[in-house]
Design an enzyme around this catalytic site. Sequence first.
Site, PDB file in Angstrom:
ATOM      1  N   ARG A   1      44.776  39.090  18.406  1.00 17.66           N
ATOM      2  CA  ARG A   1      45.011  40.205  17.338  1.00 17.66           C
ATOM      3  C   ARG A   1      45.378  41.900  17.729  1.00 17.66           C
ATOM      4  O   ARG A   1      45.434  42.675  17.482  1.00 17.66           O
ATOM      5  CB  ARG A   1      43.618  40.078  16.672  1.00 17.66           C
ATOM      6  CG  ARG A   1      41.890  40.795  17.201  1.00 17.66           C
ATOM      7  CD  ARG A   1      41.690  40.254  15.921  1.00 17.66           C
ATOM      8  NE  ARG A   1      39.553  40.422  16.528  1.00 17.66           N
ATOM      9  CZ  ARG A   1      39.425  39.527  17.703  1.00 17.66           C
ATOM     10  NH1 ARG A   1      39.730  38.160  18.066  1.00 17.66           N
ATOM     11  NH2 ARG A   1      38.096  39.626  17.918  1.00 17.66           N
TER      12      ARG A   1
ATOM     13  N   GLU B   1      37.525  40.229  10.997  1.00 21.67           N
ATOM     14  CA  GLU B   1      37.298  40.016  12.751  1.00 21.67           C
ATOM     15  C   GLU B   1      36.279  40.565  13.607  1.00 21.67           C
ATOM     16  O   GLU B   1      35.126  40.192  14.536  1.00 21.67           O
ATOM     17  CB  GLU B   1      38.523  38.711  13.726  1.00 21.67           C
ATOM     18  CG  GLU B   1      38.897  37.869  12.827  1.00 21.67           C
ATOM     19  CD  GLU B   1      40.270  37.287  13.783  1.00 21.67           C
ATOM     20  OE1 GLU B   1      40.138  37.322  14.242  1.00 21.67           O
ATOM     21  OE2 GLU B   1      40.906  37.475  13.001  1.00 21.67           O
TER      22      GLU B   1
ATOM     23  N   HIS C   1      49.341  41.279 -12.493  1.00 18.93           N
ATOM     24  CA  HIS C   1      49.820  40.444 -13.342  1.00 18.93           C
ATOM     25  C   HIS C   1      48.352  39.240 -13.550  1.00 18.93           C
ATOM     26  O   HIS C   1      48.858  38.126 -13.708  1.00 18.93           O
ATOM     27  CB  HIS C   1      50.782  39.336 -13.127  1.00 18.93           C
ATOM     28  CG  HIS C   1      52.145  40.466 -13.372  1.00 18.93           C
ATOM     29  ND1 HIS C   1      52.663  40.411 -14.581  1.00 18.93           N
ATOM     30  CD2 HIS C   1      52.879  41.111 -12.144  1.00 18.93           C
ATOM     31  CE1 HIS C   1      54.246  41.295 -14.321  1.00 18.93           C
ATOM     32  NE2 HIS C   1      54.047  42.059 -12.374  1.00 18.93           N
TER      33      HIS C   1
ATOM     34  N   LYS D   1      36.820  24.854  16.208  1.00 21.72           N
ATOM     35  CA  LYS D   1      37.572  25.142  17.827  1.00 21.72           C
ATOM     36  C   LYS D   1      36.751  24.220  18.394  1.00 21.72           C
ATOM     37  O   LYS D   1      37.399  23.168  18.814  1.00 21.72           O
ATOM     38  CB  LYS D   1      38.721  25.753  18.235  1.00 21.72           C
ATOM     39  CG  LYS D   1      39.476  26.839  17.661  1.00 21.72           C
ATOM     40  CD  LYS D   1      40.275  28.018  18.211  1.00 21.72           C
ATOM     41  CE  LYS D   1      41.219  29.373  17.556  1.00 21.72           C
ATOM     42  NZ  LYS D   1      42.129  29.945  18.504  1.00 21.72           N
TER      43      LYS D   1
HETATM   44  O1  PA5 Z   1      42.001  36.801  16.332  1.00 22.83           O
HETATM   45  C1  PA5 Z   1      41.851  35.875  17.050  1.00 22.83           C
HETATM   46  O2  PA5 Z   1      41.988  35.315  17.604  1.00 22.83           O
HETATM   47  C2  PA5 Z   1      42.592  34.505  16.007  1.00 22.83           C
HETATM   48  O3  PA5 Z   1      42.917  35.277  14.723  1.00 22.83           O
HETATM   49  C3  PA5 Z   1      43.519  33.294  16.921  1.00 22.83           C
HETATM   50  O4  PA5 Z   1      44.794  34.068  17.222  1.00 22.83           O
HETATM   51  C4  PA5 Z   1      44.408  32.372  15.708  1.00 22.83           C
HETATM   52  O5  PA5 Z   1      42.523  31.656  16.335  1.00 22.83           O
HETATM   53  C5  PA5 Z   1      45.349  31.913  16.542  1.00 22.83           C
HETATM   54  O6  PA5 Z   1      44.984  31.723  18.026  1.00 22.83           O
HETATM   55  P1  PA5 Z   1      45.939  31.932  18.966  1.00 22.83           P
HETATM   56  O7  PA5 Z   1      46.683  33.705  18.376  1.00 22.83           O
HETATM   57  O8  PA5 Z   1      46.058  32.012  21.073  1.00 22.83           O
HETATM   58  O9  PA5 Z   1      47.699  31.041  18.519  1.00 22.83           O
END
Ligand code: PA5
Length: 373
Positions: free
Chosen positions: A152, A237, A253, A346
């Site tokens: 992110r 997050e 709505h 995961k």
């Molecule tokens: O912020 C994060 O770490 C997650 O939202 C990941 O982006 C998500 O799990 C997907 O992983 P990736 O971005 O490595 O594909």
Amino acid sequence: MKFDLDDTEALYKRDGASAIFNVLGYPEACLEAYELEPSHLPKLRVVPQKIIIAGMGGSGISGDIIATWLQNKVKVPIISIKDYDLPSYVDENTLVVAVSYSGNTEETLNAFLQALKRKAQVLAVTSNGKLREYCQKIKIPFVHVPSKFQPREAIIYLTIPIASFFEKLELVSDLSNEIKATAKTLQKIRSQIRPEVSLEKNPAKNLALQILNTIPVIYGAGIQRPIAYRVKCQLNENSKIHAFYGTIPEMNHNEIVGWSYMQSTDLSVILLRYPKEREEIKARIEIIKFLFLEKKAKRILEIWGCGEKVLEQMFSTMFIGDMASLYLAFLRNINPLEIKPIEKLKRELEKKGTKQRILQELADITNTHLNSL
Ligand code: PA5
């Protein structure tokens, strides 16, 4: 005692992992990301009739941003998919961009596999992992983004290279002015939201403090819709709180009924605004504020996007929202970068064997492809 956001030394100490530094680097990231070169350029067999961007979480949001940013610049539909499966209309006339920062996300790898099976024209953006490995093996064009971030934090690097791919493929023209203008606007915003600027003058610190101990609901209209979702995810997050999002006018709505019948509330509202909102939207926002939100929300806050261009206005609210999510984490004495629940899930999913199956199929496709050369 509440943590003092103006105690810069303590703030940087809490941020051991340079999360602040990485977010404050967004202005430079815009320019750097635009300069990133793909491994090679595809020869488009046909002009795509539609474009799919497949990714999840911090990577997948780039698809939402691109779909909105370029909706009036690219002449074919751009659809953001956050799931294992691609729609049945994905075929050889479709351009599919797989985006995964780690390159190991199960859903994105499956979408990538399906795109290859359907003979779509495929591109990727990644920093590593199996996605990069298979792009290299099958010679799928990809942009390799810097690998020092959390997904992110790399939002700029995951978004701008997709647009730049489209520009190189002549699906859109001259993005360079917009990207330069965005970098400049973000520089200006940085000078207002950095830790050294005191709470009373700092919109990101102020936002964090205002939503502390509330459940924020973020609303955006028009070009702010994907950013409302982005800010919600950052609060989930980074700050590790529940947050929800909705869009205007759609919430007119349905959700306003929920708001009016709510008894007591710990909800706060963050409205993401921008100067070029339609007049009808401005009017709707004033009405809903007066009729529903002011009576029920603990607080109503507004963040205004600035600048002339669409990307400036989108990234400016995102920048403030992202910094606020970090300040809120520090107020809560939380490490913004840790995402143990996602990692745990995961790991559990790995045991189910789905990813192994996807990787086996990717290996089979690769062998067939290499044998046919
Ligand atoms: O912020 C994060 O770490 C997650 O939202 C990941 O982006 C998500 O799990 C997907 O992983 P990736 O971005 O490595 O594909």
